[in-house]
Scaffold this active site. Structure first.
Site, PDB file in Angstrom:
ATOM      1  N   ASP A 172     -27.801 -18.921 -15.431  1.00 38.34           N
ATOM      2  CA  ASP A 172     -28.397 -17.925 -16.302  1.00 38.34           C
ATOM      3  C   ASP A 172     -29.664 -18.503 -16.924  1.00 38.34           C
ATOM      4  O   ASP A 172     -29.668 -19.655 -17.342  1.00 38.34           O
ATOM      5  CB  ASP A 172     -27.391 -17.584 -17.418  1.00 38.34           C
ATOM      6  CG  ASP A 172     -27.357 -16.114 -17.722  1.00 38.34           C
ATOM      7  OD1 ASP A 172     -28.379 -15.595 -18.194  1.00 38.34           O
ATOM      8  OD2 ASP A 172     -26.300 -15.484 -17.495  1.00 38.34           O
ATOM      9  N   GLU A 339     -31.766  -9.015 -15.128  1.00 39.65           N
ATOM     10  CA  GLU A 339     -30.929  -8.141 -15.956  1.00 39.65           C
ATOM     11  C   GLU A 339     -31.822  -7.229 -16.779  1.00 39.65           C
ATOM     12  O   GLU A 339     -32.501  -7.674 -17.700  1.00 39.65           O
ATOM     13  CB  GLU A 339     -30.040  -8.928 -16.923  1.00 39.65           C
ATOM     14  CG  GLU A 339     -29.068  -7.989 -17.640  1.00 39.65           C
ATOM     15  CD  GLU A 339     -28.763  -8.310 -19.095  1.00 39.65           C
ATOM     16  OE1 GLU A 339     -27.711  -7.897 -19.579  1.00 39.65           O
ATOM     17  OE2 GLU A 339     -29.589  -8.959 -19.767  1.00 39.65           O
ATOM     18  N   HIS A 404     -19.622  -9.196 -18.423  1.00 41.18           N
ATOM     19  CA  HIS A 404     -19.195  -9.701 -19.726  1.00 41.18           C
ATOM     20  C   HIS A 404     -19.716  -8.880 -20.904  1.00 41.18           C
ATOM     21  O   HIS A 404     -19.481  -9.238 -22.058  1.00 41.18           O
ATOM     22  CB  HIS A 404     -19.633 -11.173 -19.872  1.00 41.18           C
ATOM     23  CG  HIS A 404     -21.136 -11.305 -19.953  1.00 41.18           C
ATOM     24  ND1 HIS A 404     -21.953 -11.192 -18.852  1.00 41.18           N
ATOM     25  CD2 HIS A 404     -21.948 -11.513 -20.997  1.00 41.18           C
ATOM     26  CE1 HIS A 404     -23.206 -11.340 -19.223  1.00 41.18           C
ATOM     27  NE2 HIS A 404     -23.235 -11.538 -20.524  1.00 41.18           N
ATOM     28  N   ASP A 405     -20.442  -7.805 -20.632  1.00 41.75           N
ATOM     29  CA  ASP A 405     -20.955  -6.959 -21.711  1.00 41.75           C
ATOM     30  C   ASP A 405     -20.339  -5.562 -21.713  1.00 41.75           C
ATOM     31  O   ASP A 405     -20.713  -4.735 -22.548  1.00 41.75           O
ATOM     32  CB  ASP A 405     -22.478  -6.799 -21.571  1.00 41.75           C
ATOM     33  CG  ASP A 405     -23.234  -8.091 -21.834  1.00 41.75           C
ATOM     34  OD1 ASP A 405     -22.792  -8.874 -22.689  1.00 41.75           O
ATOM     35  OD2 ASP A 405     -24.269  -8.313 -21.176  1.00 41.75           O
TER      36      ASP A 405
HETATM   37  C1  GLC Z   1     -27.770 -10.083 -22.200  1.00 43.42           C
HETATM   38  C2  GLC Z   1     -26.425 -10.754 -22.065  1.00 43.42           C
HETATM   39  C3  GLC Z   1     -25.650 -10.536 -23.320  1.00 43.42           C
HETATM   40  C4  GLC Z   1     -26.410 -11.166 -24.465  1.00 43.42           C
HETATM   41  C5  GLC Z   1     -27.834 -10.623 -24.543  1.00 43.42           C
HETATM   42  C6  GLC Z   1     -28.693 -11.467 -25.428  1.00 43.42           C
HETATM   43  O1  GLC Z   1     -27.649  -8.710 -22.325  1.00 43.42           O
HETATM   44  O2  GLC Z   1     -25.762 -10.281 -20.934  1.00 43.42           O
HETATM   45  O3  GLC Z   1     -24.359 -11.063 -23.236  1.00 43.42           O
HETATM   46  O4  GLC Z   1     -25.747 -10.925 -25.654  1.00 43.42           O
HETATM   47  O5  GLC Z   1     -28.462 -10.627 -23.279  1.00 43.42           O
HETATM   48  O6  GLC Z   1     -29.009 -12.681 -24.825  1.00 43.42           O
END
Ligand code: GLC
Ligand code: MG
Length: 622
Positions: A172, A339, A404-405
């Site tokens: 990541d 993302e 995970h979100d």
């Molecule tokens: C992305 C991640 C999430 C995180 C956010 C801030 O959306 O997937 O888990 O809280 O970024 O970094």
């Protein structure tokens, strides 16, 4: 991040002309360019299927050599097109040292399991040094491993062991913001004249009010925090402990890109780029337009405004192109996965870059974001996938149902009685669409979203703030269920989140023993996918069917696969497309989520489907 059906803002600018015509077309694809009108699409499919019937069918050896040629033509850099990805939330996967938090050595110890599942690449969410306010998404050092996850030597060993098993490691990259404990931010906040002051977004209070503007935070409520020492506010779209980097400063870009080289040299195979649509903010910091009311089903302050001036600014795409060029210089096989939760396909298409020189795989969240995502509805899936295919014009995409979100799809789609069957049905879809599937740890054993019962149990800060309307993201982050021992074999210590009660029956050890488990079905799917040229490279076309059945064809010369998904709790009949009926074509049942004691006879004409049955048909001539 997104949660609970958040349809996003409307697009602000139109996408430029795409260059799909310049892209080499997959040689063997027969149906991957959807046409404007469904009748025409159907006629083309019919003609193609018919031509497959009339044309002499290649022998197995010819198909093999064709597939090999196609693979060579695609070149080595396209490994990610054939890969099954698996997301690991490292805190929750496997703890090797008994501190209740999963770690890198834990992941290494489970590589054989991942290989047996048929995983080609693992994406690990952040394991870098971090105060863990956002559980690793607040990075305080980009080039090290947090001691609770292990050491750099552990990372090296993980990469080595994964590569021995032909598993790639994706990491990541949190490039939009750092932790407030990162030395860059500490320097930046130390004084207005510090050389790193401009690495973040600092502004004076507004003359007519406190904060520089009305921007709200994803985690709510406001996106500005006053720093008493210098009397200025800093901007954070996420938690105040996640100050946003200023990507207009070339020094920031230069330094952050170096991180890419650091990890590629250590053997990483690519990056998942966190929240990239938030990299840039309007230089004038104009107020975002306010929406009349909170969108239904949403809770945090961000959903009260259209993120016109702090999301998806055009400059983001310039960085993506430069990042891709940098990445390719260091390792052209490294993959970039973006993302960005965006409301419209045309916005997402920009991430591919003006000449397909942007990120390789912008995450396709349209299934996760679909407001009707909690319903197993064939017409919803059909329309979302068709819209994806139409927008993509042959480009590659990803498919993902859980992460995970977001709440796990096992209970989103489950009806409470047939959840296992439905989980196998959605897995069939995920692993047979035209794109790279992303599995989320635990979905292969049917793990459920297990939300905290009281506010005291909540670990995700957003859940504490908005309890009980939004209980945060702990529910989808519970420890992996390995066996029926105490703490499900995840840890010998006290797990950082409670192990769900379901772990006693629902765990990897039990699933491995049961031939009809969801896990064994996933294994069959990944194996079938690996050996099917049509599933790996074929085009996509919807097959006309009963409205409650979602069916599609994936085909290459020499192989046609039809996937038939009965998304209803009733028996249904599926009619094979007509050219197939008139020709000598018969279909073998390659896989069904309803096992039969004896192999099913080949299908021609009609296929009778049990409730929630998913069938993969493989066509050949007889
Ligand atoms: C992305 C991640 C999430 C995180 C956010 C801030 O959306 O997937 O888990 O809280 O970024 O970094
Ligand atoms: Mg930003």
């Amino acid at each position: 991040m997104t949660r609970r059906g958040m349809a996003e803002d409307s697009p602000r600018r139109r996408g430029g002309a795409t260059k799909s015509d310049l892209k080499p077309r997959p040689r063997v694809s027969v149906v991957d360019r959807p046409s404007r009108c469904p009748q025409v699409t159907r006629a083309i499919i019919a003609a193609l299927l018919l031509s497959l019937l009339i044309a002499p069918q290649p022998t197995a050896a010819a198909v093999k050599s064709q597939t090999r040629r196609a693979a060579n033509a695609r070149g080595k850099t396209d490994w990610w097109k054939h890969a099954v990805f698996y997301e690991i939330y490292p805190r929750s996967f496997k703890d090797s040292d008994g501190d209740g938090v999963g770690d890198l050595n834990g992941i290494t110890s489970k590589l054989d399991y991942l290989a047996s599942l048929g995983v080609d690449a693992v994406w690990i969410t952040p394991f870098y040094p971090s105060p863990q306010v956002d559980f690793g998404y607040d990075v305080s050092d980009y080039e090290a491993v947090d001691p609770q996850f292990g050491t750099l030597a552990d990372f090296d060993r993980l990469v080595r062991e994964a590569h021995r098993r032909r598993i790639k490691i994706i990491i990541d990259f949190v490039l939009n913001h750092t932790s407030d404990q990162h030395p860059f931010f500490k320097e930046s906040r130390s004084s207005k004249t510090n050389p790193k002051r401009d690495w973040y977004i600092w502004r004076d209070p507004r003359a007519d009010g406190p904060r520089p503007n009305n921007w709200s935070s994803s985690f709510g409520p406001v996106a500005w925090t006053l720093d008493d020492k210098t009397g200025q506010y800093f901007y954070h779209y996420f938690y105040p402990q996640q100050p946003e980097l200023n990507w207009r400063n070339p020094e920031v870009e230069r330094r952050m890109f170096e991180t890419v080289r650091f990890w590629l040299r250590r053997g990483a195979d690519g990056f998942r780029l966190d929240a990239v649509n938030y990299l840039f903010e309007d230089p004038q910091l104009r107020d975002n337009p306010v929406l009349p009311e909170l969108r239904p089903g949403t809770t945090t302050g961000e959903h009260l405004q259209e993120k016109k001036y702090n999301r998806d600014l055009p400059e983001v795409q310039d960085v993506m192109v430069r990042l891709r060029a940098y990445n390719d210089r260091v390792n052209p096989e490294s993959v970039l996965i973006g993302e960005a939760y965006v409301p419209k396909w045309e916005e997402l298409m920009r991430y591919y870059g003006p000449a397909d020189n942007g990120v390789h795989l912008p995450f396709n969240f349209f299934l996760i974001m679909e407001p009707a995502r909690s319903k197993l509805d064939a017409s919803v899936f059909r329309s979302v996938i068709e819209a994806s295919e139409k927008a993509l014009r042959g480009r590659w995409t990803t498919y993902v149902l859980s992460n995970h979100d977001n709440p796990r799809h096992f209970d989103r789609y489950g009806d409470g009685r047939n959840n296992d069957l439905i989980a196998k049905l959605t897995a069939t879809m995920l692993l047979t669409l035209r794109g790279s599937p992303f599995l989320y740890y635990g979905e292969e054993i049917g793990m459920t979203t297990t939300e905290p019962k009281t506010i005291d149990e909540v670990r995700d800060p957003v859940g504490r703030r908005y309890w009980p309307a939004n209980k945060g993201r702990d529910g989808e982050r519970t420890p992996m269920q390995w066996d029926s021992s105490a703490h499900s074999g995840f840890t010998t210590g006290k797990p950082w989140l409670p192990v769900p009660p379901s772990a006693r029956e629902r765990n990897v050890a039990a699933a491995e023993r049961d031939p009809n488990s969801i896990l064994n079905f996933y294994k069959q799917l990944t194996a079938l996918r690996r050996r099917s040229p049509a599933l790996l490279d074929g085009g996509y076309a919807t097959v006309e069917s009963d409205p409650r059945v979602f069916a599609y064809v994936r085909a290459v010369i020499g192989q046609t696969v039809i996937v038939v998904l009965n998304m209803s709790g009733e028996r249904r009949t599926f009619r094979l497309p007509s050219p197939v009926r008139t020709g000598p074509f018969v279909y073998d049942v390659a896989l069904s989520n309803i096992p039969t004691p004896r192999p099913r006879p080949p299908v021609s004409g009609e296929l009778s489907l049990a409730p929630f049955e998913a069938v993969i048909l493989e066509g050949s001539t007889r």
